[in-house]
Structure formats: C-alpha cells, structure tokens
Design a protein around this motif. Structure first.
Motif, PDB file in Angstrom:
ATOM      1  N   LEU A  98       0.816  -1.221   0.000  1.00 30.06           N
ATOM      2  CA  LEU A  98       0.000   0.000   0.000  1.00 30.06           C
ATOM      3  C   LEU A  98       0.846   1.266   0.000  1.00 30.06           C
ATOM      4  O   LEU A  98       0.430   2.292  -0.550  1.00 30.06           O
ATOM      5  CB  LEU A  98      -0.950  -0.008   1.203  1.00 30.06           C
ATOM      6  CG  LEU A  98      -2.089  -1.035   1.135  1.00 30.06           C
ATOM      7  CD1 LEU A  98      -2.882  -1.041   2.433  1.00 30.06           C
ATOM      8  CD2 LEU A  98      -3.000  -0.742  -0.054  1.00 30.06           C
ATOM      9  N   CYS A 101       1.321   2.386  -3.319  1.00 26.41           N
ATOM     10  CA  CYS A 101       0.100   2.818  -4.013  1.00 26.41           C
ATOM     11  C   CYS A 101      -0.373   4.208  -3.607  1.00 26.41           C
ATOM     12  O   CYS A 101      -1.289   4.759  -4.224  1.00 26.41           O
ATOM     13  CB  CYS A 101      -1.036   1.818  -3.739  1.00 26.41           C
ATOM     14  SG  CYS A 101      -0.711   0.139  -4.314  1.00 26.41           S
ATOM     15  N   TRP A 184       7.559   6.803 -11.584  1.00 25.63           N
ATOM     16  CA  TRP A 184       6.762   5.690 -11.049  1.00 25.63           C
ATOM     17  C   TRP A 184       7.587   4.448 -10.690  1.00 25.63           C
ATOM     18  O   TRP A 184       7.130   3.605  -9.909  1.00 25.63           O
ATOM     19  CB  TRP A 184       5.681   5.280 -12.057  1.00 25.63           C
ATOM     20  CG  TRP A 184       6.240   4.858 -13.401  1.00 25.63           C
ATOM     21  CD1 TRP A 184       6.441   5.650 -14.493  1.00 25.63           C
ATOM     22  CD2 TRP A 184       6.697   3.544 -13.784  1.00 25.63           C
ATOM     23  NE1 TRP A 184       6.988   4.928 -15.528  1.00 25.63           N
ATOM     24  CE2 TRP A 184       7.142   3.627 -15.126  1.00 25.63           C
ATOM     25  CE3 TRP A 184       6.766   2.309 -13.145  1.00 25.63           C
ATOM     26  CZ2 TRP A 184       7.644   2.543 -15.823  1.00 25.63           C
ATOM     27  CZ3 TRP A 184       7.265   1.216 -13.838  1.00 25.63           C
ATOM     28  CH2 TRP A 184       7.694   1.336 -15.163  1.00 25.63           C
ATOM     29  N   ARG A 187       8.118   2.879  -7.152  1.00 24.57           N
ATOM     30  CA  ARG A 187       7.040   2.121  -6.518  1.00 24.57           C
ATOM     31  C   ARG A 187       7.188   0.607  -6.726  1.00 24.57           C
ATOM     32  O   ARG A 187       6.628  -0.184  -5.970  1.00 24.57           O
ATOM     33  CB  ARG A 187       5.684   2.568  -7.090  1.00 24.57           C
ATOM     34  CG  ARG A 187       5.329   4.027  -6.810  1.00 24.57           C
ATOM     35  CD  ARG A 187       3.959   4.373  -7.407  1.00 24.57           C
ATOM     36  NE  ARG A 187       3.607   5.770  -7.238  1.00 24.57           N
ATOM     37  CZ  ARG A 187       2.954   6.258  -6.183  1.00 24.57           C
ATOM     38  NH1 ARG A 187       2.586   5.437  -5.200  1.00 24.57           N
ATOM     39  NH2 ARG A 187       2.670   7.539  -6.112  1.00 24.57           N
ATOM     40  N   TRP A 191       5.720  -2.859  -4.748  1.00 26.20           N
ATOM     41  CA  TRP A 191       4.713  -3.744  -5.342  1.00 26.20           C
ATOM     42  C   TRP A 191       5.188  -5.196  -5.398  1.00 26.20           C
ATOM     43  O   TRP A 191       4.394  -6.116  -5.226  1.00 26.20           O
ATOM     44  CB  TRP A 191       4.381  -3.268  -6.758  1.00 26.20           C
ATOM     45  CG  TRP A 191       3.667  -1.948  -6.799  1.00 26.20           C
ATOM     46  CD1 TRP A 191       2.979  -1.354  -5.786  1.00 26.20           C
ATOM     47  CD2 TRP A 191       3.602  -1.049  -7.908  1.00 26.20           C
ATOM     48  NE1 TRP A 191       2.469  -0.141  -6.178  1.00 26.20           N
ATOM     49  CE2 TRP A 191       2.835   0.082  -7.488  1.00 26.20           C
ATOM     50  CE3 TRP A 191       4.088  -1.066  -9.211  1.00 26.20           C
ATOM     51  CZ2 TRP A 191       2.557   1.151  -8.331  1.00 26.20           C
ATOM     52  CZ3 TRP A 191       3.808   0.008 -10.054  1.00 26.20           C
ATOM     53  CH2 TRP A 191       3.062   1.097  -9.613  1.00 26.20           C
TER      54      TRP A 191
END
Length: 512
Positions: A98, A101, A184, A187, A191
C-alpha cells in the motif's frame, strides 16, 4: 529416522526463513528509498525538511517494534507460534504494498505523509511480532545441542532482506530511465513485495504448530497472562533485563553500525555515488552472510556468551581504525578549485540577476594519485547561482566514483564489520530462546530483542550523524570518527554487563 528428522527441520527453516526475510525486505526498502520518498510524500518547497521528515517516519517503524513484540508475543504464547507470525507476514506485506500505491503529496496533500506514517507503524508492529515467532518456532523444532546452528538461518534473514532490497532497487534503476524511475519506477520494489508475501503465505499455510507449544497446550501448561508472568514477576523480569542490557543492546548497535552506518558514512561523509555504495555493501553482505551460520554452529560447541561478547569487544577496539582507513580511501589531497567564483559572489552581493556564465572545475586526488575532474557551468538567474543542471550552487554535491583498487579495499573493510555482526547476531536467537520457559518464551524474548535493535540500534543513524555534524561545525579534524562514540559506548556497556552476569551454558544438554 535421522533423515526424516533432518528433512522436517529443513522444511521448517525454509518456510520460516523465507517469510522473515520478506518482512525484513519490506521493512528496509523504505529506508533504502528514503531520498526518493521524501520528494513524493512531503512538501517539495523544503527538500531538507522533507528528507528529515522521511527519516523520522522511517524511525517510527523502529520505535513501535517493542509494542509489536508485546502484542504479538502475547498472542503467540496464548494461541500459538504459527498463526501469530502468519498474521504478521500478511500485515507487513499489505502495508508495504500500500505504501507503493499512495498518491503523491501534489495529488492528495498532507494525507500522503499521514497515510505513510500509519503504514510505517503497521510495518514496525508486524516486524515486532515476526522475529520472535520465527526464532521460537525454529528453536522448538531443533534438536538439543543444535539450536545455535538451526536458528542462525533465521539470523541471516535480516541481512539477506537488506541485500535483496538493494539489489531490487539497483535492478529497477538499471531497467528504467532515470525519468521513469523518478516518476513511477520507485514504486516497483514496494509492489514486488506482495508477490513474495503470497508465495510465503502458501508455504507457511501447510506448516504444523511447534511441538513444544503443542505439548504445553495439551498438558495445560500455557500461560493465560504472558505479559504479567514475563514482566510482573521479579525472577523472570531479571532475565528480560539481562537479555536486553547484557546482549541485545550491544548486538543492536553492532548490527546497525556494520551495515546501515557504513552505508550512510560512505554516501554522506565520503560522498561516494549512491548506486556504487549499494554495490559495495551488497558484495560485502554476500561474502559475510555465511558466517551467521558458522558462528551459530560454533556457539553450539563452545557456548553463546564468548562468541557474542567477543564480537562486541573486537568491534569496540576496531571501529575507529576501520573508519579512519575508509575515510582515507577517498580523502582528497588537493582542495577544490573554483574558477570564476569571485565574479559570481560579487554579482550576488550586488543583486544582479545575470552575469556572463562562469565555469568552475573541481579536481580531486585520491590517495593513490588518481584524479577526478568535474566541470560545471554556472550562471545567475534571479539573484541565484544556477548550475547547468538547474541546481543552485548551495545544492551542488560532488559525488565520487571510486577506482577498482579502492573499491575492493572498501568491500574488505565493510566485510570485516559484517563479521562483527555475524559474531554477535548469529548465536543470539538461540541464546534468547534458551533463557525463558516455553509458556512465556515468545513474549519474553521478543521485547529485549526489539528494544535492543529497534531503540538502541535504530537510534544509531540519527545520533551518530548528529555527532559527526556537531564535530564538523566545531572544526574537529577527526569529525568523521565522532559518530562512532555512540556504538562504542553502548557496546562497551553491554559487554561489561554480559561478562559479569551472563553464564556460558552447556548447550548440548540445554533442554527447552
């Protein structure tokens, strides 16, 4: 029969170690990406404050670990080891995923750092419950006289988790462009965690409860109030405090010095390029990790006490010479030379908005005579000195790409520090497990471990960095060594307490 027993313990080790390694990966990926995270989840108008806020958020994970130890330790002593660290695995994996995200500060404002803080706290709580459960579970499956060896596999997981976090970040950076990673790609390591957690959950799901706990439950010998029995009874509290101040406290600062402080020292004090530091540390960890197993095995033969305390003593004596040598590896002999600096300074004082571009060069000489030359163009915009890449003069930080000879010298010096880590950390799980009875073992061993590592160890980067900055501002010529006083003093106190009060047990006949 022996073959079946060995096969069974290997299944236990594989399932427990994989889950624990993933939790450490999840916990440290945040710290490894702290610089990037500070630009995503905190206000961009003050980069320094954003980075400090990120480090504070990272530290929260350490502070709440003892609370996780109490909460999940109690559950583990009441309902069982297996189910408790299944919950911690899912909690850690979900929180890590999370974090990857959460929308940026630009999108949702101050909700971004608030959500990161909450998830970071959940990570700390999960880790506080995971380690004690995994170490206890493995120890209660291990044969008498071999607990140091088998639990040492769990001890490798923290270092392996850190190693994998560094490798995943390096791989992601290499596969993406800098723009993609910044936008990005950062991240992705968060993940990836959910995939590893899913695999580990499926493996752990089919495990059986610890035979020691099962027997205690069948005989009605489990505790109804582990917290009261662990810390409310003077006899057991004495052992909790001894475990903390005589072992875990010193082990914690040795662990963080040999890995996290070494990394921070190379990046901030020595100014070595970030990805190169990650590579150097990764190589040293790769060479050093098998020694966790060796010293765990050796502790079964000669006892835990002298290996752990010996590691502390050698580290105390060796840290300053080691870091002196590290610093000299990239220490420059020629001062920075700036061409056109006077012209820029004068223009700034006069309030001019732009003058003719000025070029400055930075020349540094390594101790072996190799030189490093950097050329940048500087001009003025709106009263600020701007470098060609858009940064103001105050933001320029020259990083060093070290040569091959210095690279292997640094790998060796980090490797030596990792050896100290393996000496103090390899045997400590078995040591802690053997100190407490089965009915309160999960609770009793978890708290001193996480206070020693989460508080004393977790404070090390901040305290040591402060000592270095303070000494540098005072003009101390050896400012770069001042940060070592924190681990040296803490480890020395732990060594003295351990030498006086800890007994070196005959582990071949120690039943639990």
């Amino acid at each position: 029969m022996k073959q079946n027993s060995t096969k069974k313990i290997w299944k236990v080790i594989s399932a427990s170690s994989m889950g624990t390694m993933i939790e450490w990966y999840d916990f440290y990926i945040f710290g490894s990406l702290a610089v990037v995270i500070s630009t995503k989840f905190f206000p961009a108008d003050n980069p320094a404050a954003a980075f400090l806020a990120t480090l504070a958020t990272f530290a929260v994970g350490f502070v709440v670990r003892p609370f996780g130890a109490l909460f999940f330790g109690r559950l583990g002593d009441i309902i069982g080891r297996k189910y408790t660290f299944m919950v911690t695995l899912l909690l850690m994996g979900g929180a890590t995923f999370l974090i990857g995200c959460i929308p940026s500060f630009e999108t949702i404002g101050f909700m971004a750092p608030v959500l990161v803080l909450i998830l970071r706290m959940l990570q700390g709580l999960a880790l506080g419950g995971e380690y004690g459960g995994a170490a206890t579970y493995v120890a209660e499956h291990a044969p008498v006289g071999e607990r140091g060896y088998w639990t040492s596999w769990i001890q490798t997981t923290a270092t392996v988790g850190l190693f994998i976090s560094l490798m995943v970040i390096l791989a992601t950076r290499n596969l993406l462009t800098p723009e993609q990673f910044n936008l990005w790609g950062w991240r992705v390591p968060f993940w990836i965690s959910i995939l590893m957690v899913g695999v580990s959950y499926l493996i752990r799901k089919n495990m059986h409860e610890s035979p020691v706990f099962t027997k205690a439950k069948e005989e009605g010998k489990t505790s109804k109030n582990p917290l009261a029995e662990s810390f409310g009874k003077r006899y057991n509290l004495k052992f909790v405090l001894l475990a903390l101040f005589g072992a875990a406290m010193g082990q914690g600062v040795i662990w963080y010095t040999g890995q996290f402080y070494a990394m921070s020292f190379m990046k901030t004090v020595m100014s070595i390029e970030s990805s190169q530091v990650d590579t150097l540390l990764g190589i040293a960890l790769l060479f050093g990790t098998p020694f966790f197993i060796f010293f765990g095995w050796l502790s079964d033969k000669v006892g835990r006490k002298y290996i752990m305390l010996g590691g502390m003593l050698i580290a105390i004596i060796s840290y300053r010479p080691i870091y002196q040598k590290m610093y000299e590896t990239t220490n420059v002999k020629n001062k920075t030379e700036i061409v056109g600096k006077t012209k820029i300074t004068a223009a700034l004082k006069e309030g001019k908005e732009r003058v003719m571009d000025s070029v400055y060069t930075t020349t540094k000489s390594y101790t072996d005579g190799t030189t490093f030359l950097e050329v940048k163009t500087v001009h003025l915009e709106n009263g600020k000195a701007i470098v060609a890449d858009g940064k103001t003069k105050s933001e320029i930080k020259t990083t060093i790409n070290i040569n091959s000879t210095d690279k292997w010298s640094l790998v060796f010096l980090i490797f030596v520090q990792v050896l100290f880590v393996t000496m103090v950390y390899g045997p400590i799980a078995a040591f802690l497990v053997e100190m407490f009875p089965a009915k309160i073992r999960y609770t009793s061993m978890s708290l001193p471990y996480h206070v020693g590592n989460g508080i004393f160890g977790g404070l090390l980067p901040a305290v040591s960095t402060y000592l270095v900055i303070n000494a540098k501002e005072k003009g101390d010529a050896s400012f770069y060594l001042e940060g070592l006083w924190y681990p040296i003093i803490i480890a020395a106190a732990s060594f003295i307490i351990g030498m006086i009060y800890i007994k070196n047990k005959d582990n071949k006949n120690t039943h639990i």
